[in-house]
Design a protein around this motif. Structure first.
Motif, PDB file in Angstrom:
ATOM      1  N   PRO A 293       0.791  -1.198   0.124  1.00  0.00           N
ATOM      2  CA  PRO A 293      -0.199  -0.012   0.193  1.00  0.00           C
ATOM      3  C   PRO A 293       0.965   1.160   0.076  1.00  0.00           C
ATOM      4  O   PRO A 293       0.213   2.188  -0.106  1.00  0.00           O
ATOM      5  N   LEU A 294       2.107   1.100  -0.016  1.00  0.00           N
ATOM      6  CA  LEU A 294       3.130   2.374  -0.277  1.00  0.00           C
ATOM      7  C   LEU A 294       3.781   2.219  -1.459  1.00  0.00           C
ATOM      8  O   LEU A 294       4.796   3.085  -1.894  1.00  0.00           O
ATOM      9  N   GLY A 295       3.295   1.396  -2.346  1.00  0.00           N
ATOM     10  CA  GLY A 295       3.899   1.264  -3.746  1.00  0.00           C
ATOM     11  C   GLY A 295       4.971   0.343  -3.837  1.00  0.00           C
ATOM     12  O   GLY A 295       5.944   0.224  -4.630  1.00  0.00           O
ATOM     13  N   VAL A 313       0.822 -10.619   4.311  1.00  0.00           N
ATOM     14  CA  VAL A 313       0.700  -9.210   4.642  1.00  0.00           C
ATOM     15  C   VAL A 313      -0.096  -9.258   5.825  1.00  0.00           C
ATOM     16  O   VAL A 313      -0.687 -10.117   6.350  1.00  0.00           O
ATOM     17  N   LYS A 314      -0.215  -8.037   6.380  1.00  0.00           N
ATOM     18  CA  LYS A 314      -0.972  -7.831   7.381  1.00  0.00           C
ATOM     19  C   LYS A 314      -2.124  -6.407   7.298  1.00  0.00           C
ATOM     20  O   LYS A 314      -1.566  -5.403   6.426  1.00  0.00           O
ATOM     21  N   ARG A 315      -3.284  -6.653   7.494  1.00  0.00           N
ATOM     22  CA  ARG A 315      -4.301  -5.813   7.262  1.00  0.00           C
ATOM     23  C   ARG A 315      -4.032  -4.313   7.831  1.00  0.00           C
ATOM     24  O   ARG A 315      -4.230  -3.316   7.403  1.00  0.00           O
ATOM     25  N   SER A 316      -3.407  -4.489   8.942  1.00  0.00           N
ATOM     26  CA  SER A 316      -2.946  -2.952   9.484  1.00  0.00           C
ATOM     27  C   SER A 316      -1.995  -2.258   8.932  1.00  0.00           C
ATOM     28  O   SER A 316      -2.265  -0.962   9.090  1.00  0.00           O
ATOM     29  N   SER A 317      -1.346  -2.806   8.067  1.00  0.00           N
ATOM     30  CA  SER A 317      -0.408  -1.922   6.959  1.00  0.00           C
ATOM     31  C   SER A 317      -1.345  -1.044   6.339  1.00  0.00           C
ATOM     32  O   SER A 317      -0.695   0.105   5.788  1.00  0.00           O
ATOM     33  N   LEU A 318      -2.640  -1.267   6.045  1.00  0.00           N
ATOM     34  CA  LEU A 318      -3.455  -0.531   5.141  1.00  0.00           C
ATOM     35  C   LEU A 318      -3.691   0.699   5.734  1.00  0.00           C
ATOM     36  O   LEU A 318      -3.962   2.075   5.246  1.00  0.00           O
ATOM     37  N   ILE A 319      -4.088   0.698   6.927  1.00  0.00           N
ATOM     38  CA  ILE A 319      -4.188   1.979   8.005  1.00  0.00           C
ATOM     39  C   ILE A 319      -3.170   2.691   8.117  1.00  0.00           C
ATOM     40  O   ILE A 319      -3.190   3.921   8.123  1.00  0.00           O
ATOM     41  N   GLU A 320      -2.076   2.075   8.437  1.00  0.00           N
ATOM     42  CA  GLU A 320      -0.665   2.584   8.572  1.00  0.00           C
ATOM     43  C   GLU A 320      -0.352   3.506   7.538  1.00  0.00           C
ATOM     44  O   GLU A 320      -0.106   4.883   7.225  1.00  0.00           O
ATOM     45  N   ALA A 321      -0.603   3.139   6.141  1.00  0.00           N
ATOM     46  CA  ALA A 321      -0.476   3.754   4.868  1.00  0.00           C
ATOM     47  C   ALA A 321      -1.214   5.035   4.667  1.00  0.00           C
ATOM     48  O   ALA A 321      -1.002   6.173   4.269  1.00  0.00           O
ATOM     49  N   LYS A 322      -2.757   4.731   5.153  1.00  0.00           N
ATOM     50  CA  LYS A 322      -3.640   6.063   5.032  1.00  0.00           C
ATOM     51  C   LYS A 322      -3.498   7.248   5.981  1.00  0.00           C
ATOM     52  O   LYS A 322      -4.214   7.995   5.887  1.00  0.00           O
ATOM     53  N   MET A 323      -2.372   6.917   7.092  1.00  0.00           N
ATOM     54  CA  MET A 323      -2.229   8.030   7.844  1.00  0.00           C
ATOM     55  C   MET A 323      -2.113   9.629   7.005  1.00  0.00           C
ATOM     56  O   MET A 323      -2.477  10.478   7.543  1.00  0.00           O
TER      57      MET A 323
END
Length: 352
Positions: A293-295, A313-323
């Motif tokens: 999610p950060l390319g 992968v981890k779903r939490s990384s999606l929220i981290e990327a949307k900060m």
């Protein structure tokens, strides 16, 4: 409350391979074998980090290329020129039609076999098919998973199916805009197929090949909350990699882009698309990849060979990327920009 340090993994996998072109039965059997292989490889990769039990119970998404069932007719013009068509080209179109998938016959033998590839392996299966429209409906009505348009008995669509781990047809997306000469043999889809569906691995959506170059289409999928963005394609160019990395970063989602790899012998001996080409010469070179999610590239790109790529992968990384960037949230600016999609219902769906 203590912060949870162990998060259930999500396993992403893709299959870069070739169907048995123009042979649907053999291609479905190949789909089943390769789905099993992809699920096993994804689980094995996750074991070293999460342990065997957690890896075996983790949700899996397996993606196949555009038109995997059962042919992307690369290199052939079906005998068509502006103002004329040939009898030989019409005969090959009939052969193409006969080897395609009657999607609306959900409980018929072809779709039952395809759905069992997901249920027998406990995966969310995303697979590109060529859809025919000459059989009656069985099972759920068309509108439950895709367009209500029945299509004509001689019309084909380039379609992407998403099937649940229980074998339920969740969505059927018809390619909105066939590219170039594809428009001769494929009809156009509609907005009812722009869907993002809930799966054990998260919200899954599909955008086919050069639909990924349609900014409003991408935005419609982002607005529906896509987490696993599937991009089955026939584009084998090096530039495709940068497009998929951009989409991962733009959509703040996981991207699974999957292309066929095939050689001349993967097509029938009498296939007219590549006269004089040796059996082992490459026709489609692949280029499949998985992007974060950060390319960032998580696996691939894979060129010039068959193979299975996986990523844990981890779903939490999606929220981290949307900060700092959320395309359908704080970066959408609905007070300035608005997208209206003629979608699932008679009323237009606003993506703001």
């Amino acid at each position: 409350m203590a912060y949870q340090t162990v998060e259930e993994p999500i396993l992403l996998a893709l299959v870069q391979d070739s169907p048995v072109s123009f042979n649907l039965e053999a291609s479905i059997q190949k789909l089943k074998v390769l789905t099993r292989d992809a699920a096993e490889k994804a689980s094995k990769q996750a074991e070293s980090t999460y342990g065997k039990e957690m890896a075996e119970n983790a949700p899996i998404v397996v993606v196949f290329p555009e038109a995997f069932l059962c042919a992307y007719p690369r290199g052939y013009d079906f005998g068509a020129k502006i103002g004329s068509r040939t009898p030989e080209g019409r005969a090959w179109f009939q052969r193409y039609h006969a080897s395609s998938v009657p999607v609306c016959d959900v409980e018929g033998p072809e779709m039952t076999a395809i759905r069992s590839a997901a249920s027998e392996n406990g995966v969310t299966l995303v697979v590109g098919v060529i859809e025919r429209c000459d059989k009656p409906e069985s099972g759920p009505r068309r509108g439950a998973y895709g367009s209500e348009n029945a299509g004509g008995p001689g019309t084909l669509y380039c379609t992407c199916l998403t099937i649940s781990p229980q074998g339920e047809l969740l969505s059927s997306h018809r390619k909105l805009m066939p590219t170039g000469s594809e428009r001769l043999v494929w009809g156009q889809g509609d907005g009812a197929g722009i869907r993002v569906v809930d799966t054990p691995a998260g919200k899954v959506g599909s955008v086919i090949c050069w639909e990924n170059y349609m900014p409003l289409h991408r935005m419609a999928v982002y607005a529906k909350g896509v987490e696993v963005y599937c991009a089955p394609t026939a584009d084998t160019r090096d530039t495709w990699t940068s497009s998929m990395r951009h989409i991962g970063a733009e959509g703040r989602c996981f991207v699974i882009s999957c292309c066929q790899f095939n050689v001349r012998s993967d097509f029938p001996d009498d296939y007219p698309g590549y006269p004089g080409l040796a059996g082992d010469e490459i026709v489609t070179r692949g280029g499949s990849m998985i992007v974060g999610p950060l390319g960032e590239i998580l696996a691939g790109p894979l060129f010039d060979q068959r193979g299975i790529l996986t990523a844990t992968v981890k779903r939490s990384s999606l929220i981290e990327a949307k900060m700092d960037f959320d395309p359908s949230g704080h970066y959408a600016r609905p007070d300035v920009l608005r997208l209206v999609v003629d979608g699932e219902s008679k009323e237009a769906a606003r993506c703001v």
